[in-house]
Design a protein around this motif. Sequence first.
Motif, short mmCIF file in Angstrom:
data_model
loop_
_atom_site.label_atom_id
_atom_site.label_comp_id
_atom_site.label_asym_id
_atom_site.label_seq_id
_atom_site.Cartn_x
_atom_site.Cartn_y
_atom_site.Cartn_z
N VAL A 248 -3.83 -3.13 -0.33
CA VAL A 248 -2.15 -2.83 -0.18
C VAL A 248 -2.02 -3.78 1.82
N GLY A 249 -3.31 -2.73 2.04
CA GLY A 249 -3.20 -3.23 3.37
C GLY A 249 -3.53 -4.21 4.32
N ASN A 250 -4.04 -5.07 3.20
CA ASN A 250 -4.90 -6.15 3.46
C ASN A 250 -3.72 -7.30 3.33
N LEU A 251 -2.69 -6.77 1.98
CA LEU A 251 -1.91 -7.39 1.60
C LEU A 251 -0.39 -8.02 2.89
N ILE A 252 -0.64 -6.78 3.55
CA ILE A 252 0.16 -6.10 4.61
C ILE A 252 0.11 -7.12 6.22
N THR A 253 -1.27 -6.99 6.47
CA THR A 253 -1.98 -7.57 7.10
C THR A 253 -2.03 -8.74 7.62
N PHE A 254 -2.19 -9.41 6.30
CA PHE A 254 -1.66 -11.34 5.68
C PHE A 254 -0.33 -11.41 6.15
N TYR A 255 0.79 -10.92 5.22
CA TYR A 255 2.28 -11.15 4.89
C TYR A 255 2.23 -10.78 6.24
N VAL A 256 2.24 -9.69 6.75
CA VAL A 256 3.55 -9.21 7.51
C VAL A 256 3.10 -9.00 9.28
N SER A 257 1.90 -8.03 9.41
CA SER A 257 1.89 -7.72 11.02
C SER A 257 0.19 -6.72 10.54
N ALA A 258 -0.55 -7.02 11.58
CA ALA A 258 -1.94 -5.65 11.85
C ALA A 258 -1.33 -4.75 12.27
N GLU A 259 -0.34 -4.81 12.70
CA GLU A 259 -0.16 -3.48 14.49
C GLU A 259 1.46 -2.74 13.13
N LEU A 260 1.14 -3.47 12.40
CA LEU A 260 2.42 -2.35 11.08
C LEU A 260 1.01 -2.23 10.51
N LYS A 261 0.19 -2.49 10.23
CA LYS A 261 -0.74 -1.85 8.39
C LYS A 261 -0.59 -0.54 8.35
N THR A 262 -0.70 0.11 9.36
CA THR A 262 -0.67 1.60 9.10
C THR A 262 1.08 2.20 8.75
N ALA A 263 1.57 1.48 9.08
CA ALA A 263 2.91 1.99 9.66
C ALA A 263 3.55 1.94 8.02
N PHE A 264 3.41 0.47 6.92
CA PHE A 264 4.03 0.83 6.08
C PHE A 264 2.66 1.24 4.89
N ILE A 265 1.44 1.34 5.00
CA ILE A 265 0.91 2.57 3.90
C ILE A 265 1.03 3.77 4.39
N PHE A 266 1.69 4.56 4.70
CA PHE A 266 2.13 5.79 5.28
C PHE A 266 3.07 5.25 4.25
N LEU A 267 4.55 4.73 4.93
CA LEU A 267 5.27 4.93 4.21
C LEU A 267 5.38 4.11 2.69
N LEU A 268 4.60 4.07 1.67
CA LEU A 268 4.04 3.60 0.65
C LEU A 268 3.80 4.62 0.26
N ILE A 269 2.82 5.66 0.50
CA ILE A 269 2.48 7.06 0.89
C ILE A 269 3.63 7.91 0.49
N ILE A 270 4.90 8.07 1.53
CA ILE A 270 5.92 9.22 1.73
C ILE A 270 6.91 8.44 -0.22
N LEU A 271 6.79 7.40 -0.15
CA LEU A 271 7.78 6.58 -1.28
C LEU A 271 7.66 7.42 -3.30
N ILE A 272 5.97 7.02 -2.89
CA ILE A 272 4.81 7.52 -3.79
C ILE A 272 5.11 8.84 -3.82
N LEU A 273 4.81 9.92 -2.90
CA LEU A 273 5.21 11.32 -3.10
C LEU A 273 6.22 11.96 -3.41
N TYR A 274 7.16 10.73 -2.68
CA TYR A 274 8.50 11.37 -2.93
C TYR A 274 8.80 11.60 -4.77
#
Length: 289
Positions: A248-274
């Motif tokens: 997921v981090g690699n895909l976000i880095t390439f298609y979105v932004s390297a700076e937003l990788k961590t934010a998107f990963i933890f957003l994914l975790i929040i959704l899964i934990l929900y």
Amino acid sequence: MVWQLIVSGLIFGCIYGLAALGLVLIYRTTDVVNFAQGEMAMVTTFVAYVFLEKQGFSYGVSFLLALLFAAVFGMVVQFLFMRPVQQAPVLNQIVLTLGLYMVFHGLAGIIWGYTPTSFPEAVPGSPYQLAGIYVTPNELFVVAVTLALMLLFFAVFRYTKIGLAMRATSQDTMTSELMGIQVSSVFTWTWVVGTVLGGVAGMLTAPTTMLDPNFMADVLIMAFAAAVLGGFISLPGAILGGLIIGVVGNLITFYVSAELKTAFIFLLIILILYVRPTGLFGARVINKV
């Protein structure tokens, strides 16, 4: 391109999974989250660098000597710092690991400085092309090490006495003591193994990030994310969580932004934990009154 990103993400995920495995192992046995895990891995990697560049040893010899140092390092940390507060509240022990994080980080900066230094790959060489996907020999080495350690730990936990003692201690410390298990020794061996796993992750990470006292910061964050995603008590979940985070981090880095990788990963975790609050492999805790 997508498949190349996925394969590269899986390789990074192996490193995250190894670091998460050390975190989960210590937490599962001692109920303590070791925030100094990344800095202990960083120190181990610097020790490997000293053996490589200063002493002139081969990579294999330096790798093994650094792991031996990591084992002694984990044992000393547990004996000198964690064992005296073993009966203290868990929060106190966690704060102590935060203090160790700062101490190890500062000492590494004083001893080795903050200038980034190159660290050699375990297996240098030109990349191979497999079905249109490029994979370097060092990346194959990372995958091989991860698989070997997974099989080793499965065998240890399933078929050895120390593995049985660790499983028993993780379930009920008091009952384990009553049954004759030396809980303090189990805690020591757990810290030894967790530190060694962190050291392996550090030495596999350094060739791609350069070596300095801050190089394990991102890996530690991703390892925590992987451990939470896997349930923080499941060893297979730590590896699977690391692989998911890597892809997921690699895909976000390439298609979105390297700076937003961590934010998107933890957003994914929040959704899964929900959807699944205990993580992918976490067990629901039932308190009987």
